[in-house]
Design a protein around this motif. Sequence first.
Motif, PDB file in Angstrom:
ATOM      1  N   GLY A   1       0.799  -1.211   0.000  1.00 42.75           N
ATOM      2  CA  GLY A   1       0.000   0.000   0.000  1.00 42.75           C
ATOM      3  C   GLY A   1       0.831   1.259   0.000  1.00 42.75           C
ATOM      4  O   GLY A   1       2.055   1.215  -0.094  1.00 42.75           O
ATOM      5  N   TRP A   2       0.106   2.364   0.079  1.00 38.17           N
ATOM      6  CA  TRP A   2       0.715   3.680   0.089  1.00 38.17           C
ATOM      7  C   TRP A   2       0.132   4.514   1.229  1.00 38.17           C
ATOM      8  O   TRP A   2      -1.080   4.504   1.459  1.00 38.17           O
ATOM      9  N   HIS A   3       1.027   5.199   1.911  1.00 38.47           N
ATOM     10  CA  HIS A   3       0.654   6.222   2.872  1.00 38.47           C
ATOM     11  C   HIS A   3       1.240   7.534   2.361  1.00 38.47           C
ATOM     12  O   HIS A   3       2.087   7.543   1.468  1.00 38.47           O
ATOM     13  N   ARG A   4       0.811   8.638   2.929  1.00 42.76           N
ATOM     14  CA  ARG A   4       1.414   9.924   2.591  1.00 42.76           C
ATOM     15  C   ARG A   4       1.460  10.814   3.834  1.00 42.76           C
ATOM     16  O   ARG A   4       0.674  10.636   4.757  1.00 42.76           O
ATOM     17  N   GLN A   5       2.405  11.737   3.794  1.00 38.74           N
ATOM     18  CA  GLN A   5       2.548  12.677   4.896  1.00 38.74           C
ATOM     19  C   GLN A   5       2.825  14.063   4.340  1.00 38.74           C
ATOM     20  O   GLN A   5       3.851  14.273   3.688  1.00 38.74           O
TER      21      GLN A   5
ATOM     22  N   LYS B   1       1.470  17.526   9.070  1.00 38.29           N
ATOM     23  CA  LYS B   1       0.339  16.615   9.267  1.00 38.29           C
ATOM     24  C   LYS B   1       0.833  15.210   9.573  1.00 38.29           C
ATOM     25  O   LYS B   1       1.976  14.859   9.313  1.00 38.29           O
ATOM     26  N   GLN B   2      -0.080  14.409  10.126  1.00 32.60           N
ATOM     27  CA  GLN B   2       0.264  13.027  10.403  1.00 32.60           C
ATOM     28  C   GLN B   2       0.245  12.207   9.126  1.00 32.60           C
ATOM     29  O   GLN B   2      -0.436  12.540   8.158  1.00 32.60           O
ATOM     30  N   ARG B   3       0.988  11.116   9.144  1.00 39.03           N
ATOM     31  CA  ARG B   3       0.973  10.203   8.007  1.00 39.03           C
ATOM     32  C   ARG B   3      -0.409   9.561   7.918  1.00 39.03           C
ATOM     33  O   ARG B   3      -0.983   9.158   8.932  1.00 39.03           O
TER      34      ARG B   3
ATOM     35  N   PHE C   1      -4.054  20.328  -5.113  1.00 36.52           N
ATOM     36  CA  PHE C   1      -3.022  20.906  -4.257  1.00 36.52           C
ATOM     37  C   PHE C   1      -2.862  20.083  -2.973  1.00 36.52           C
ATOM     38  O   PHE C   1      -1.738  19.850  -2.510  1.00 36.52           O
ATOM     39  N   GLU C   2      -3.973  19.646  -2.426  1.00 37.71           N
ATOM     40  CA  GLU C   2      -3.925  18.933  -1.147  1.00 37.71           C
ATOM     41  C   GLU C   2      -3.357  17.523  -1.247  1.00 37.71           C
ATOM     42  O   GLU C   2      -3.196  16.843  -0.230  1.00 37.71           O
ATOM     43  N   ASP C   3      -3.045  17.066  -2.444  1.00 35.51           N
ATOM     44  CA  ASP C   3      -2.366  15.774  -2.595  1.00 35.51           C
ATOM     45  C   ASP C   3      -0.859  15.896  -2.413  1.00 35.51           C
ATOM     46  O   ASP C   3      -0.152  14.881  -2.392  1.00 35.51           O
TER      47      ASP C   3
END
Length: 123
Positions: free
Chosen positions: A35-39, A43-45, A87-89
Amino acid sequence: QVQLVESGGGLVQPGGSLRLSCAASGSIFSVYAMGWHRQAPGKQRELVATISSGGSTNYVDSVKGRFTISSDNAKNTVYLQMNQLKFEDTAVYYCNADLSAGTVSVRARQRYWGQGTQVTVSS
């Protein structure tokens, strides 16, 4: 041991697309999910998307309909196709894999993480 190597990040305009890739290598016996997470800065991951070895997928609500996760089990590789980027990505995207690795006689199951790849959405 196990390594996860990501690629495909970069700078893109709003509405554009990017495709992230992540390949797991090493003494791998079984991959259960990837999978993929983002931070994002400050902000939190957060979880973005996951895919099981059987192909079941899960997405965070904010990316549903825009992102698609897929995998090539033979290559222990997971992809994230990101369309209609906003933008929020903007964030560092981290690949992860839930897998078992080791030797024939000693193996363990745990989650591994990649080093992260930057995705910036900007005009």
